[in-house]
Design a protein around this motif. Sequence first.
Motif, short mmCIF file in Angstrom:
data_model
loop_
_atom_site.label_atom_id
_atom_site.label_comp_id
_atom_site.label_asym_id
_atom_site.label_seq_id
_atom_site.Cartn_x
_atom_site.Cartn_y
_atom_site.Cartn_z
N ILE A 43 0.83 -1.28 0.00
CA ILE A 43 -0.14 -0.03 -0.54
C ILE A 43 1.08 1.19 -0.12
O ILE A 43 0.43 2.61 -0.68
CB ILE A 43 -0.27 -0.02 1.52
N VAL A 46 2.10 2.01 -3.58
CA VAL A 46 1.55 2.22 -4.47
C VAL A 46 0.93 3.67 -3.91
O VAL A 46 0.91 4.67 -5.43
CB VAL A 46 0.12 1.58 -4.71
N LEU A 47 0.58 4.15 -3.14
CA LEU A 47 0.97 5.53 -2.69
C LEU A 47 1.19 6.05 -3.33
O LEU A 47 1.31 7.24 -3.64
CB LEU A 47 0.65 5.57 -0.97
N GLU A 51 -0.28 6.91 -6.81
CA GLU A 51 -0.97 7.57 -6.68
C GLU A 51 0.04 8.90 -5.85
O GLU A 51 -1.04 9.80 -5.68
CB GLU A 51 -2.06 7.72 -5.41
N ILE A 121 -4.24 4.96 6.94
CA ILE A 121 -2.98 5.37 5.41
C ILE A 121 -3.80 3.75 4.77
O ILE A 121 -4.20 4.03 3.67
CB ILE A 121 -1.55 5.00 5.75
N ILE A 122 -4.19 3.23 5.54
CA ILE A 122 -4.45 1.99 5.22
C ILE A 122 -6.17 2.39 4.49
O ILE A 122 -7.28 2.38 2.92
CB ILE A 122 -4.86 0.28 5.90
N THR A 125 -6.38 7.45 3.99
CA THR A 125 -5.87 7.71 2.61
C THR A 125 -5.88 6.49 1.20
O THR A 125 -6.58 7.20 -0.02
CB THR A 125 -4.27 7.86 3.03
N PHE A 126 -5.33 5.38 2.04
CA PHE A 126 -5.06 4.56 0.15
C PHE A 126 -6.56 4.54 -0.16
O PHE A 126 -7.38 3.88 -1.95
CB PHE A 126 -4.62 3.16 1.22
N GLU A 129 -8.26 7.58 -2.25
CA GLU A 129 -6.90 8.25 -3.46
C GLU A 129 -6.88 6.81 -4.28
O GLU A 129 -7.15 6.98 -5.69
CB GLU A 129 -5.62 8.01 -2.90
N ARG A 130 -7.09 5.78 -3.76
CA ARG A 130 -7.45 4.27 -5.21
C ARG A 130 -8.96 3.82 -5.88
O ARG A 130 -8.66 3.47 -7.02
CB ARG A 130 -6.84 3.17 -4.47
N THR A 182 -4.09 12.65 5.92
CA THR A 182 -4.74 12.16 6.98
C THR A 182 -4.02 12.01 8.49
O THR A 182 -4.39 11.45 9.54
CB THR A 182 -3.03 10.40 6.98
#
Length: 212
Positions: A43, A46-47, A51, A121-122, A125-126, A129-130, A182
């Motif tokens: 994650i 990827v962020l 992202e 974050i998981i 945020t992730f 944004e995902r 976050t």
Amino acid sequence: MNPLKLKLLSEFFILFILLPVSLAIPFNIWVKVGMVLIGFVYILIVLKKAENINFQIKKNINWKYLGRRILVTFVLVTVATTAYVWFQDKEALFYVPINKPKLYVAILFIYTFLSVWPQEIIYRTFFFERYEAFFDNKTLFIFINALVFSLAHLFFRNTLVLVLTFIGGIIFGFTYLKFRSTTAVSIEHAVYGNWLFTVGMGGMLGFPGMEA
């Protein structure tokens, strides 16, 4: 199906359905820890790469508005949870801060930085944004986010935990949607979560020191 959509759907299923459910199944704890760490590192990568998230504290947040909003919700939470503990298990009420102050301070620190921050974050945020671009209805998107956030706590095997984390997921989802921070949503999450430990509901969330 579009290859990108298929990739994201598979990613969503593995990270937010398969992994949380597997944690509720009895098998080696270190294997579970390894799975979670691999997922979290993925994650973060990827962020950063896909992202372009830099994890910097935003300067344009209306902290006064956020503070007032947290305060109002916190008052409601304190009244409801204090009454709950009083009627369910009066001896647990504020047991840890009164009887084990050093443990109490340690747990506040550990929970805030090693549990709340990674969770946000998981799951905010992730997740936002995902996957947000695939939902026109933001309320439905927050509802789904709250569902998977609740599912992440399935391993506690406690219905009240699932209900509380679903409600928390709704609150945190709207906070992240408004502030895109976050830090902001982690502060809010930490306030409510640490209060549950303070008031005497930490046992159901796996906090130590609840026993006399």
